[in-house]
Motif scaffolding. Structure first.
Motif, PDB file in Angstrom:
ATOM      1  N   ASN A 279       4.036   1.471   9.944  1.00 28.02           N
ATOM      2  CA  ASN A 279       5.381   1.570   9.395  1.00 28.02           C
ATOM      3  C   ASN A 279       5.646   2.892   8.677  1.00 28.02           C
ATOM      4  N   CYS A 280       4.672   3.774   8.643  1.00 28.90           N
ATOM      5  CA  CYS A 280       4.825   5.052   7.951  1.00 28.90           C
ATOM      6  C   CYS A 280       4.407   6.172   8.900  1.00 28.90           C
ATOM      7  N   SER A 281       5.383   6.880   9.421  1.00 33.47           N
ATOM      8  CA  SER A 281       5.081   7.919  10.409  1.00 33.47           C
ATOM      9  C   SER A 281       4.242   9.048   9.818  1.00 33.47           C
ATOM     10  N   SER A 282       4.426   9.342   8.540  1.00 38.74           N
ATOM     11  CA  SER A 282       3.652  10.400   7.897  1.00 38.74           C
ATOM     12  C   SER A 282       2.165  10.037   7.860  1.00 38.74           C
ATOM     13  N   CYS A 283       1.869   8.821   7.474  1.00 44.68           N
ATOM     14  CA  CYS A 283       0.471   8.382   7.408  1.00 44.68           C
ATOM     15  C   CYS A 283      -0.127   8.225   8.802  1.00 44.68           C
ATOM     16  N   TYR A 284       0.693   7.791   9.761  1.00 45.83           N
ATOM     17  CA  TYR A 284       0.208   7.698  11.134  1.00 45.83           C
ATOM     18  C   TYR A 284      -0.153   9.086  11.651  1.00 45.83           C
ATOM     19  N   ASP A 285       0.690  10.065  11.364  1.00 39.93           N
ATOM     20  CA  ASP A 285       0.400  11.441  11.785  1.00 39.93           C
ATOM     21  C   ASP A 285      -0.893  11.946  11.151  1.00 39.93           C
ATOM     22  N   GLU A 286      -1.108  11.606   9.891  1.00 40.88           N
ATOM     23  CA  GLU A 286      -2.343  11.989   9.200  1.00 40.88           C
ATOM     24  C   GLU A 286      -3.553  11.352   9.887  1.00 40.88           C
ATOM     25  N   LEU A 287      -3.439  10.073  10.187  1.00 44.25           N
ATOM     26  CA  LEU A 287      -4.513   9.369  10.899  1.00 44.25           C
ATOM     27  C   LEU A 287      -4.752  10.002  12.259  1.00 44.25           C
ATOM     28  N   GLU A 288      -3.693  10.271  12.975  1.00 47.91           N
ATOM     29  CA  GLU A 288      -3.811  10.857  14.305  1.00 47.91           C
ATOM     30  C   GLU A 288      -4.526  12.206  14.253  1.00 47.91           C
ATOM     31  N   THR A 289      -4.170  13.037  13.297  1.00 45.34           N
ATOM     32  CA  THR A 289      -4.807  14.355  13.164  1.00 45.34           C
ATOM     33  C   THR A 289      -6.304  14.216  12.919  1.00 45.34           C
TER      34      THR A 289
ATOM     35  N   MET B  48       0.851  -1.173   0.000  1.00 41.57           N
ATOM     36  CA  MET B  48       0.000   0.000   0.000  1.00 41.57           C
ATOM     37  C   MET B  48       0.895   1.234   0.000  1.00 41.57           C
ATOM     38  N   ASN B  49       0.516   2.210  -0.800  1.00 41.47           N
ATOM     39  CA  ASN B  49       1.278   3.456  -0.816  1.00 41.47           C
ATOM     40  C   ASN B  49       0.589   4.506   0.061  1.00 41.47           C
ATOM     41  N   CYS B  50       1.285   5.601   0.287  1.00 38.11           N
ATOM     42  CA  CYS B  50       0.771   6.648   1.184  1.00 38.11           C
ATOM     43  C   CYS B  50      -0.530   7.265   0.672  1.00 38.11           C
ATOM     44  N   GLN B  51      -0.625   7.470  -0.633  1.00 41.59           N
ATOM     45  CA  GLN B  51      -1.831   8.081  -1.187  1.00 41.59           C
ATOM     46  C   GLN B  51      -3.052   7.203  -0.913  1.00 41.59           C
ATOM     47  N   THR B  52      -2.904   5.907  -1.079  1.00 41.98           N
ATOM     48  CA  THR B  52      -4.006   4.982  -0.807  1.00 41.98           C
ATOM     49  C   THR B  52      -4.357   4.993   0.674  1.00 41.98           C
ATOM     50  N   ALA B  53      -3.331   4.943   1.523  1.00 45.87           N
ATOM     51  CA  ALA B  53      -3.568   4.947   2.971  1.00 45.87           C
ATOM     52  C   ALA B  53      -4.280   6.229   3.407  1.00 45.87           C
ATOM     53  N   GLU B  54      -3.829   7.359   2.900  1.00 46.08           N
ATOM     54  CA  GLU B  54      -4.446   8.626   3.275  1.00 46.08           C
ATOM     55  C   GLU B  54      -5.895   8.709   2.816  1.00 46.08           C
ATOM     56  N   SER B  55      -6.196   8.061   1.699  1.00 49.05           N
ATOM     57  CA  SER B  55      -7.585   8.072   1.226  1.00 49.05           C
ATOM     58  C   SER B  55      -8.485   7.179   2.074  1.00 49.05           C
ATOM     59  N   MET B  56      -7.889   6.336   2.908  1.00 46.27           N
ATOM     60  CA  MET B  56      -8.660   5.401   3.734  1.00 46.27           C
ATOM     61  C   MET B  56      -8.839   5.878   5.175  1.00 46.27           C
ATOM     62  N   VAL B  57      -8.225   6.985   5.533  1.00 44.95           N
ATOM     63  CA  VAL B  57      -8.253   7.462   6.918  1.00 44.95           C
ATOM     64  C   VAL B  57      -9.683   7.648   7.418  1.00 44.95           C
ATOM     65  N   ASN B  58     -10.502   8.366   6.680  1.00 48.28           N
ATOM     66  CA  ASN B  58     -11.884   8.597   7.131  1.00 48.28           C
ATOM     67  C   ASN B  58     -12.666   7.299   7.244  1.00 48.28           C
ATOM     68  N   ARG B  59     -12.452   6.391   6.299  1.00 52.39           N
ATOM     69  CA  ARG B  59     -13.147   5.102   6.363  1.00 52.39           C
ATOM     70  C   ARG B  59     -12.677   4.285   7.562  1.00 52.39           C
ATOM     71  N   TYR B  60     -11.404   4.428   7.932  1.00 49.16           N
ATOM     72  CA  TYR B  60     -10.923   3.766   9.145  1.00 49.16           C
ATOM     73  C   TYR B  60     -11.645   4.332  10.365  1.00 49.16           C
ATOM     74  N   ILE B  61     -11.688   5.634  10.457  1.00 48.76           N
ATOM     75  CA  ILE B  61     -12.320   6.294  11.607  1.00 48.76           C
ATOM     76  C   ILE B  61     -13.795   5.919  11.697  1.00 48.76           C
ATOM     77  N   GLU B  62     -14.451   5.777  10.554  1.00 45.69           N
ATOM     78  CA  GLU B  62     -15.866   5.401  10.517  1.00 45.69           C
ATOM     79  C   GLU B  62     -16.077   3.901  10.643  1.00 45.69           C
ATOM     80  N   HIS B  63     -14.989   3.155  10.746  1.00 43.41           N
ATOM     81  CA  HIS B  63     -15.027   1.682  10.848  1.00 43.41           C
ATOM     82  C   HIS B  63     -15.766   1.061   9.669  1.00 43.41           C
ATOM     83  N   SER B  64     -15.442   1.532   8.466  1.00 47.41           N
ATOM     84  CA  SER B  64     -16.116   1.006   7.276  1.00 47.41           C
ATOM     85  C   SER B  64     -15.153   0.332   6.293  1.00 47.41           C
ATOM     86  N   LEU B  65     -13.952  -0.018   6.751  1.00 42.35           N
ATOM     87  CA  LEU B  65     -13.019  -0.733   5.899  1.00 42.35           C
ATOM     88  C   LEU B  65     -13.309  -2.233   5.973  1.00 42.35           C
TER      89      LEU B  65
END
Length: 112
Positions: free
Chosen positions: A32-42, A1-18
């Protein structure tokens, strides 16, 4: 999975719809990706803060990072539980097929 895909899934993760597969891939990536983790955290912090403001009982938890870690932990347990269920279902199906095969062999040998 690349960062762009992960970032597009953040809202769906939060909504528990993955889906289970998406959830597992997403969690593996953000761990394993601090940038994407920070995006999720925000996004998680904003979502949780809005949720707590909307609740009427007045109870709030301000350690949003801890809440995120708990949510990730729950998601991992959910993945394991679903994998276990799939394995049990598969084994049950195999046992059913084997039982039916044995029964058919028995019936055929009785008819001959």
């Amino acid at each position: 999975m690349n960062c762009q895909t992960a970032e597009s899934m953040v809202n769906r993760y939060i909504e528990h719809s993955l889906s289970i597969y998406e959830l597992e891939e997403f969690l593996n990536h953000v761990e394993n990706c601090s940038s994407c983790y920070d995006e999720l955290e925000t996004y998680f912090i904003v979502h949780e803060a809005m949720y707590q403001l909307d609740r009427e009982n007045g109870e709030s938890i301000l350690d949003f990072r801890e809440l995120l870690e708990e949510d990730i932990h729950k998601s991992k347990r959910y993945i394991l539980k679903m994998k276990f269920r799939r394995a049990l279902t598969g084994m049950g199906f195999c046992a059913l097929i084997a039982g039916l095969g044995g029964f058919l062999i028995y019936v055929i040998t009785q008819l001959i």
